[in-house]
Design an enzyme around this catalytic site. Structure first.
Site, mmCIF file in Angstrom:
data_model
loop_
_atom_site.group_PDB
_atom_site.id
_atom_site.type_symbol
_atom_site.label_atom_id
_atom_site.label_comp_id
_atom_site.label_asym_id
_atom_site.label_seq_id
_atom_site.Cartn_x
_atom_site.Cartn_y
_atom_site.Cartn_z
ATOM 1 N N VAL A 62 0.742 -1.143 -0.043
ATOM 2 C CA VAL A 62 0.096 -0.093 -0.094
ATOM 3 C C VAL A 62 0.873 1.336 0.088
ATOM 4 O O VAL A 62 1.868 1.204 0.853
ATOM 5 C CB VAL A 62 -0.824 -0.069 1.255
ATOM 6 N N CYS A 63 0.395 2.205 -0.708
ATOM 7 C CA CYS A 63 1.054 3.608 -0.811
ATOM 8 C C CYS A 63 0.043 4.635 -0.885
ATOM 9 O O CYS A 63 -1.271 4.355 -0.620
ATOM 10 C CB CYS A 63 2.077 3.655 -1.817
ATOM 11 N N ARG A 64 0.342 5.787 -1.256
ATOM 12 C CA ARG A 64 -0.731 6.776 -1.404
ATOM 13 C C ARG A 64 -1.601 6.578 -2.635
ATOM 14 O O ARG A 64 -2.788 6.630 -2.475
ATOM 15 C CB ARG A 64 -0.010 8.265 -1.688
#
Length: 98
Positions: A62-64
């Site tokens: 997960v990231c932005r």
């Protein structure tokens, strides 16, 4: 590389899933909220901290927005990890955060 949407990830998060959520955002971003129970290792430190991860464990990255987590997924996959990228990242996550 395997990918799932944020909506699919929200459904998995609510179930008994073997996936470990791995957040690769920067510290400042995570302070704004992260997926409950997610492990946090910033992308820039992943190479140095990947020994903390278990190759027998599947990870959901997960990231932005899904770009950095995609790069992280490619990197970990090249080192023998079972990974899936969450497309859309936290921008599309509508579930709970901590």
């Amino acid at each position: 590389m395997k990918e799932i949407t944020a909506k699919e990830a929200e459904q998995i998060h609510g179930e008994k899933s073997p996936l470990v959520f791995l957040d690769v955002r920067e510290v400042e971003e995570v302070q704004e909220g992260k997926i409950p129970g997610a492990l946090h290792i910033p992308l820039g430190l992943l190479e140095f901290r990947m020994q903390e991860l278990d190759k027998k464990q599947p990870y959901l990255l997960v990231c932005r927005s899904g770009g950095r987590s995609g790069r992280a997924a490619e990197f970990l996959e090249s080192h023998g990890f079972d990974v899936t990228n969450m497309t859309g990242g936290m921008l599309e996550w509508e579930g709970k955060t901590e």
